[in-house]
Design an enzyme around this catalytic site. Structure first.
Site, PDB file in Angstrom:
ATOM      1  N   GLU A   1      42.432  41.231  45.549  1.00  0.00           N
ATOM      2  CA  GLU A   1      42.220  41.343  44.109  1.00  0.00           C
ATOM      3  C   GLU A   1      41.926  42.781  43.696  1.00  0.00           C
ATOM      4  O   GLU A   1      40.978  43.399  44.170  1.00  0.00           O
ATOM      5  CB  GLU A   1      41.088  40.422  43.666  1.00  0.00           C
ATOM      6  CG  GLU A   1      41.302  38.953  43.993  1.00  0.00           C
ATOM      7  CD  GLU A   1      42.502  38.343  43.267  1.00  0.00           C
ATOM      8  OE1 GLU A   1      43.047  39.007  42.349  1.00  0.00           O
ATOM      9  OE2 GLU A   1      42.878  37.208  43.608  1.00  0.00           O
TER      10      GLU A   1
ATOM     11  N   CYS B   1      34.747  33.274  41.162  1.00  0.00           N
ATOM     12  CA  CYS B   1      35.224  34.401  41.973  1.00  0.00           C
ATOM     13  C   CYS B   1      35.281  35.665  41.118  1.00  0.00           C
ATOM     14  O   CYS B   1      34.759  36.724  41.488  1.00  0.00           O
ATOM     15  CB  CYS B   1      36.597  34.091  42.558  1.00  0.00           C
ATOM     16  SG  CYS B   1      36.591  32.714  43.726  1.00  0.00           S
TER      17      CYS B   1
ATOM     18  N   HIS C   1      40.949  36.539  47.897  1.00  0.00           N
ATOM     19  CA  HIS C   1      41.185  35.105  47.817  1.00  0.00           C
ATOM     20  C   HIS C   1      41.947  34.657  49.057  1.00  0.00           C
ATOM     21  O   HIS C   1      42.930  35.298  49.461  1.00  0.00           O
ATOM     22  CB  HIS C   1      41.998  34.754  46.570  1.00  0.00           C
ATOM     23  CG  HIS C   1      41.161  34.414  45.391  1.00  0.00           C
ATOM     24  ND1 HIS C   1      41.193  35.119  44.200  1.00  0.00           N
ATOM     25  CD2 HIS C   1      40.248  33.420  45.206  1.00  0.00           C
ATOM     26  CE1 HIS C   1      40.346  34.581  43.344  1.00  0.00           C
ATOM     27  NE2 HIS C   1      39.752  33.550  43.928  1.00  0.00           N
TER      28      HIS C   1
END
Length: 225
Positions: free
Chosen positions: A82, A144, A168
């Site tokens: 991410e 998250c 993730h």
């Protein structure tokens, strides 16, 4: 010079995911920690809005140089590195049945924070290791992303360099899963190696290099087998 302090986190169960593989991953990484010159702290967090919001208090206590967060995405089929956390929160219940206090992580906060780590380069490194991985522009809008936003916000406000990353992971192999435990663990080890190497190039910290690091890499490889 201080040894780098690394904080690894995963999440516990939440609605739809009664057995969260990110919790197993972080606990296993802590158990298998190689003999490298850094401090490792691991936490499995309740999947709760309050727990994520209070994490900066833990950061103030631990003062981590590196924070690597793992969370499962039921739609992921690869490691998703991410790049950013966005100032948004889904009106969705957490594992305790609680809703977020609003639609923003931090009212009046910036729309987005970006990690200083090169997400495309890390994804390419994992692919070179035989692991499916892609960079991602959005960590979603659930816990998250909520945790990641708080981590990146805390990191940017520190006088010394701090690094934060969210990864993730896909579900484990099974009816809807696509990764084995061995593959998840190998990817997490490689992510940790990559981030520590990057941290060593960016900050005046004692990071794993030279013969001692080579010996530790051999230990990691043996445990992955």
């Amino acid at each position: 010079m201080a040894r780098p302090r690394v904080l690894l986190t995963g999440f516990g169960p939440f609605p739809g995911v009664p057995d969260n593989p990110s919790a197993w991953l972080v606990e296993t990484l802590a158990e298998q920690r190689p003999t490298l010159d850094f401090e490792l702290h691991a936490r499995v967090l309740p999947t709760a809005w309050t727990a994520a919001r209070l994490m900066p208090q833990l950061y103030e206590t631990l003062q981590p140089h590196v924070m690597i967060h793992f969370g499962v995405s039921q739609r992921a089929r690869t490691f998703r590195i991410e790049r950013s956390a966005h100032n948004r929160a889904a009106l969705r219940q957490d594992a305790e049945g609680v809703m977020p206090s609003g639609r923003m992580v931090v009212p009046e906060g910036p729309d987005r924070f970006d990690t200083k780590l090169p997400a495309p380069t890390l994804a390419a490194h994992l692919r070179a290791c035989g692991l499916a991985a892609v960079p991602s522009r959005s960590a979603g809008s659930y816990l998250c992303n909520y945790l990641y936003y708080h981590s990146l916000d805390w990191a940017r406000r520190q006088p010394e360099p701090r690094l934060a990353l969210f990864v993730h992971i896909p579900p484990l192999s099974g009816e809807e899963g696509c990764f084995s435990k061995a593959a998840l663990l190998r990817g997490a080890h490689e992510t940790l190696r990559f981030v520590l190497a990057f941290a060593g190039a960016q900050a005046p910290l004692t990071t794993p290099t030279g013969p001692a690091f080579a010996r530790s890499e051999a230990i990691l490889s043996a445990k992955d087998a």
